[in-house]
Design a protein around this motif. Structure first.
Motif, PDB file in Angstrom:
ATOM      1  N   GLY A   2     -18.552  40.067 -31.955  1.00  0.00           N
ATOM      2  CA  GLY A   2     -19.708  39.202 -31.187  1.00  0.00           C
ATOM      3  C   GLY A   2     -19.113  38.223 -30.285  1.00  0.00           C
ATOM      4  O   GLY A   2     -19.708  37.341 -29.782  1.00  0.00           O
ATOM      5  N   GLY A   3     -17.988  38.414 -29.902  1.00  0.00           N
ATOM      6  CA  GLY A   3     -17.254  37.282 -28.819  1.00  0.00           C
ATOM      7  C   GLY A   3     -17.930  37.470 -27.612  1.00  0.00           C
ATOM      8  O   GLY A   3     -18.236  36.409 -27.102  1.00  0.00           O
ATOM      9  N   LEU A   4     -18.432  38.640 -27.143  1.00  0.00           N
ATOM     10  CA  LEU A   4     -19.249  38.672 -25.766  1.00  0.00           C
ATOM     11  C   LEU A   4     -20.752  38.570 -26.169  1.00  0.00           C
ATOM     12  O   LEU A   4     -21.398  37.588 -25.643  1.00  0.00           O
ATOM     13  N   VAL A   5     -21.237  39.269 -27.146  1.00  0.00           N
ATOM     14  CA  VAL A   5     -22.630  39.241 -27.449  1.00  0.00           C
ATOM     15  C   VAL A   5     -23.136  37.932 -27.911  1.00  0.00           C
ATOM     16  O   VAL A   5     -24.211  37.600 -27.673  1.00  0.00           O
ATOM     17  N   VAL A   6     -22.417  37.251 -28.837  1.00  0.00           N
ATOM     18  CA  VAL A   6     -22.768  36.212 -29.426  1.00  0.00           C
ATOM     19  C   VAL A   6     -22.213  34.891 -28.718  1.00  0.00           C
ATOM     20  O   VAL A   6     -22.870  33.933 -28.198  1.00  0.00           O
ATOM     21  N   HIS A   7     -20.825  34.790 -28.848  1.00  0.00           N
ATOM     22  CA  HIS A   7     -20.030  33.478 -28.312  1.00  0.00           C
ATOM     23  C   HIS A   7     -20.225  33.270 -27.195  1.00  0.00           C
ATOM     24  O   HIS A   7     -20.591  32.053 -26.458  1.00  0.00           O
ATOM     25  N   LEU A   8     -19.807  34.102 -26.193  1.00  0.00           N
ATOM     26  CA  LEU A   8     -20.053  33.762 -24.851  1.00  0.00           C
ATOM     27  C   LEU A   8     -21.162  33.682 -24.138  1.00  0.00           C
ATOM     28  O   LEU A   8     -21.421  33.138 -23.484  1.00  0.00           O
ATOM     29  N   ASN A   9     -22.042  34.800 -24.608  1.00  0.00           N
ATOM     30  CA  ASN A   9     -23.287  34.917 -24.222  1.00  0.00           C
ATOM     31  C   ASN A   9     -23.874  33.252 -24.635  1.00  0.00           C
ATOM     32  O   ASN A   9     -24.727  32.767 -23.676  1.00  0.00           O
ATOM     33  N   CYS A  10     -23.849  32.826 -25.825  1.00  0.00           N
ATOM     34  CA  CYS A  10     -24.677  31.688 -25.982  1.00  0.00           C
ATOM     35  C   CYS A  10     -23.853  30.366 -25.324  1.00  0.00           C
ATOM     36  O   CYS A  10     -24.441  29.383 -24.974  1.00  0.00           O
ATOM     37  N   GLY A  11     -22.656  30.458 -25.107  1.00  0.00           N
ATOM     38  CA  GLY A  11     -21.791  29.637 -24.606  1.00  0.00           C
ATOM     39  C   GLY A  11     -22.272  29.122 -22.972  1.00  0.00           C
ATOM     40  O   GLY A  11     -22.581  28.044 -22.600  1.00  0.00           O
ATOM     41  N   ILE A  12     -22.436  30.209 -22.319  1.00  0.00           N
ATOM     42  CA  ILE A  12     -23.167  30.296 -20.972  1.00  0.00           C
ATOM     43  C   ILE A  12     -24.707  29.825 -20.944  1.00  0.00           C
ATOM     44  O   ILE A  12     -24.736  28.987 -20.181  1.00  0.00           O
ATOM     45  N   ALA A  13     -25.324  30.616 -21.689  1.00  0.00           N
ATOM     46  CA  ALA A  13     -26.688  30.020 -21.777  1.00  0.00           C
ATOM     47  C   ALA A  13     -26.761  28.535 -22.198  1.00  0.00           C
ATOM     48  O   ALA A  13     -27.798  27.685 -21.750  1.00  0.00           O
ATOM     49  N   SER A  14     -25.925  28.031 -23.009  1.00  0.00           N
ATOM     50  CA  SER A  14     -25.973  26.488 -23.335  1.00  0.00           C
ATOM     51  C   SER A  14     -25.441  25.762 -22.169  1.00  0.00           C
ATOM     52  O   SER A  14     -26.173  24.604 -22.133  1.00  0.00           O
ATOM     53  N   LEU A  15     -24.644  26.013 -21.337  1.00  0.00           N
ATOM     54  CA  LEU A  15     -24.192  25.532 -20.295  1.00  0.00           C
ATOM     55  C   LEU A  15     -25.427  25.089 -19.204  1.00  0.00           C
ATOM     56  O   LEU A  15     -25.792  24.081 -18.803  1.00  0.00           O
ATOM     57  N   VAL A  16     -25.922  26.180 -19.060  1.00  0.00           N
ATOM     58  CA  VAL A  16     -27.362  26.397 -18.268  1.00  0.00           C
ATOM     59  C   VAL A  16     -28.358  25.514 -18.674  1.00  0.00           C
ATOM     60  O   VAL A  16     -28.855  24.524 -18.223  1.00  0.00           O
ATOM     61  N   ALA A  17     -28.590  25.531 -19.861  1.00  0.00           N
ATOM     62  CA  ALA A  17     -29.623  24.888 -20.698  1.00  0.00           C
ATOM     63  C   ALA A  17     -29.336  23.366 -20.610  1.00  0.00           C
ATOM     64  O   ALA A  17     -30.263  22.437 -20.314  1.00  0.00           O
ATOM     65  N   ALA A  18     -27.993  22.998 -20.937  1.00  0.00           N
ATOM     66  CA  ALA A  18     -28.009  21.650 -21.013  1.00  0.00           C
ATOM     67  C   ALA A  18     -27.896  20.837 -19.473  1.00  0.00           C
ATOM     68  O   ALA A  18     -28.439  19.750 -19.489  1.00  0.00           O
ATOM     69  N   VAL A  19     -27.532  21.676 -18.635  1.00  0.00           N
ATOM     70  CA  VAL A  19     -27.660  21.269 -17.196  1.00  0.00           C
ATOM     71  C   VAL A  19     -29.038  21.216 -16.900  1.00  0.00           C
ATOM     72  O   VAL A  19     -29.702  20.134 -16.306  1.00  0.00           O
ATOM     73  N   MET A  20     -29.785  22.321 -17.097  1.00  0.00           N
ATOM     74  CA  MET A  20     -31.196  22.351 -16.741  1.00  0.00           C
ATOM     75  C   MET A  20     -32.269  21.053 -17.558  1.00  0.00           C
ATOM     76  O   MET A  20     -33.144  20.600 -16.794  1.00  0.00           O
ATOM     77  N   VAL A  21     -32.013  20.688 -18.720  1.00  0.00           N
ATOM     78  CA  VAL A  21     -32.645  19.978 -19.629  1.00  0.00           C
ATOM     79  C   VAL A  21     -32.126  18.734 -19.220  1.00  0.00           C
ATOM     80  O   VAL A  21     -33.142  17.560 -19.202  1.00  0.00           O
ATOM     81  N   GLY A  22     -31.180  18.230 -18.707  1.00  0.00           N
ATOM     82  CA  GLY A  22     -30.558  17.006 -18.415  1.00  0.00           C
ATOM     83  C   GLY A  22     -29.729  16.257 -19.817  1.00  0.00           C
ATOM     84  O   GLY A  22     -29.900  16.809 -20.829  1.00  0.00           O
ATOM     85  N   LYS A  23     -29.445  14.968 -19.529  1.00  0.00           N
ATOM     86  CA  LYS A  23     -28.681  14.588 -20.411  1.00  0.00           C
ATOM     87  C   LYS A  23     -29.457  13.624 -21.384  1.00  0.00           C
ATOM     88  O   LYS A  23     -30.704  13.259 -21.054  1.00  0.00           O
ATOM     89  N   ARG A  24     -29.197  13.125 -22.689  1.00  0.00           N
ATOM     90  CA  ARG A  24     -29.895  12.387 -23.642  1.00  0.00           C
ATOM     91  C   ARG A  24     -30.076  10.929 -23.046  1.00  0.00           C
ATOM     92  O   ARG A  24     -29.158  10.575 -22.226  1.00  0.00           O
ATOM     93  N   LYS A  25     -30.780  10.145 -23.440  1.00  0.00           N
ATOM     94  CA  LYS A  25     -30.636   8.956 -23.049  1.00  0.00           C
ATOM     95  C   LYS A  25     -29.567   8.283 -23.742  1.00  0.00           C
ATOM     96  O   LYS A  25     -29.487   8.184 -24.890  1.00  0.00           O
ATOM     97  N   GLY A  26     -29.145   7.199 -22.861  1.00  0.00           N
ATOM     98  CA  GLY A  26     -27.748   6.574 -23.456  1.00  0.00           C
ATOM     99  C   GLY A  26     -26.498   7.456 -23.295  1.00  0.00           C
ATOM    100  O   GLY A  26     -25.434   6.831 -23.903  1.00  0.00           O
ATOM    101  N   TYR A  27     -26.518   8.688 -22.977  1.00  0.00           N
ATOM    102  CA  TYR A  27     -25.230   9.422 -22.784  1.00  0.00           C
ATOM    103  C   TYR A  27     -24.348   8.752 -21.707  1.00  0.00           C
ATOM    104  O   TYR A  27     -24.740   8.638 -20.761  1.00  0.00           O
ATOM    105  N   GLY A  28     -23.066   8.549 -22.071  1.00  0.00           N
ATOM    106  CA  GLY A  28     -22.258   7.762 -21.302  1.00  0.00           C
ATOM    107  C   GLY A  28     -21.976   6.422 -21.533  1.00  0.00           C
ATOM    108  O   GLY A  28     -21.073   5.965 -21.286  1.00  0.00           O
ATOM    109  N   THR A  29     -23.006   5.831 -22.301  1.00  0.00           N
ATOM    110  CA  THR A  29     -23.046   4.516 -22.381  1.00  0.00           C
ATOM    111  C   THR A  29     -22.923   3.947 -24.037  1.00  0.00           C
ATOM    112  O   THR A  29     -22.354   2.954 -24.406  1.00  0.00           O
ATOM    113  N   ARG A  30     -23.256   5.017 -24.669  1.00  0.00           N
ATOM    114  CA  ARG A  30     -23.082   4.686 -26.391  1.00  0.00           C
ATOM    115  C   ARG A  30     -22.550   5.956 -26.912  1.00  0.00           C
ATOM    116  O   ARG A  30     -22.560   7.129 -26.265  1.00  0.00           O
TER     117      ARG A  30
END
Length: 269
Positions: free
Chosen positions: A66-94
């Motif tokens: 599962g290096g490709l099927v699970v880990h890389l796949n979810c890693g890239i999806a996570s990057l896209v999701a984190a960017v699309m959803v945006g940052k948490r309130k307080g991120y960078g300040t606490r």
């Protein structure tokens, strides 16, 4: 029925990993909708490409567990999701730190143990290849935990418990695609490098400007890339006659095939 249930475990843990990237920022109902769509449109095609007789499998790309099927796949999806959803309130300040490191370590212990089932179980047999996968999984996890802690110690002045836990997962994710094809000696290198590069990847997320709550991108995404490419370096038919020899065993073409697999998963996911 056993194979179906086993594959179902892979299916369900992948969006669970992705959820770590946007933790605290998505409604549960929205996550369920995302999970159903993502499994159907992203996971299933990639799983077919790599394990179900699809084009990457026919090409000769290797991914044992599962290096490709699970880990890389979810890693890239996570990057896209984190960017699309945006940052948490307080991120960078606490500071956002785990509320209970005891539970974190308990979770990592359960994960480490369960990973033996993932990797050794992917052989679908109780034989020498499964035994080797079991051993190298443990060795890579232990080495990843050590190198992450030492990197932390060197760069930040002190090792941390959370770093130990993160390093173990980095080692586990990186050895996953290689576990059925590489020797114990190679697993020390794979896990050791994983602990360092995944730690550096996690440190870089602030500079790159995305909020990945549980470091899915830095640990699973980067670990998936490294482990897949490392399979192209260290794979040996002495370990698994059904696999292939890698670059260090006289077959540089396997490294090229692994690189193609990495690119394909990044683009599609």
């Amino acid at each position: 029925s056993v194979f179906l249930t086993f594959q179902g475990m892979f299916v369900i843990i992948t969006p669970a990993l992705i959820s770590g990237a946007f933790a605290e920022r998505m409604r549960f109902s929205s996550f369920i909708i995302f999970m159903v769509l993502w499994i159907t449109l992203v996971y299933a095609p990639i799983c077919h490409w790599v394990w179900g007789g699809g084009w990457l499998q026919k090409l000769g790309c290797l991914d044992f567990a599962g290096g490709l099927v699970v880990h890389l796949n979810c890693g890239i999806a996570s990057l896209v999701a984190a960017v699309m959803v945006g940052k948490r309130k307080g991120y960078g300040t606490r500071a956002f730190i785990p509320h209970n490191l005891t539970l974190t370590l308990l979770g990592v212990g359960l994960l480490w143990f369960g990973w033996f089932g993932f990797n050794a179980g992917s052989r679908l047999a109780a034989d020498a290849v499964a035994g080797n996968a079991f051993l190298v999984t443990h060795m890579a996890a232990a080495t990843g935990a050590l190198t992450w802690v030492f990197a932390e110690w060197f760069l930040r002045g002190k090792p941390t418990t959370l770093g130990f836990a993160s390093g173990a997962v980095a080692g586990l994710g990186s050895i996953t695609p290689a576990s059925g094809y590489v020797s114990p000696a190679a697993s020390l290198v794979i896990g050791g490098v994983a602990g360092i590069i995944c730690y550096l990847a996690v440190l870089s997320k602030d500079r790159l400007g995305y909020d990945d709550s549980l470091d899915v991108v830095g640990i699973h995404g980067v670990g998936g890339v490294w482990g897949t490419l490392a399979t192209g370096l260290f794979a040996s038919k002495l370990i698994n006659a059904e696999g292939a020899d890698g670059l260090f065993y006289g077959n540089p073409s396997l490294f090229g095939l692994q690189f193609i697999g990495v690119l394909a998963i990044i683009v599609y996911s």
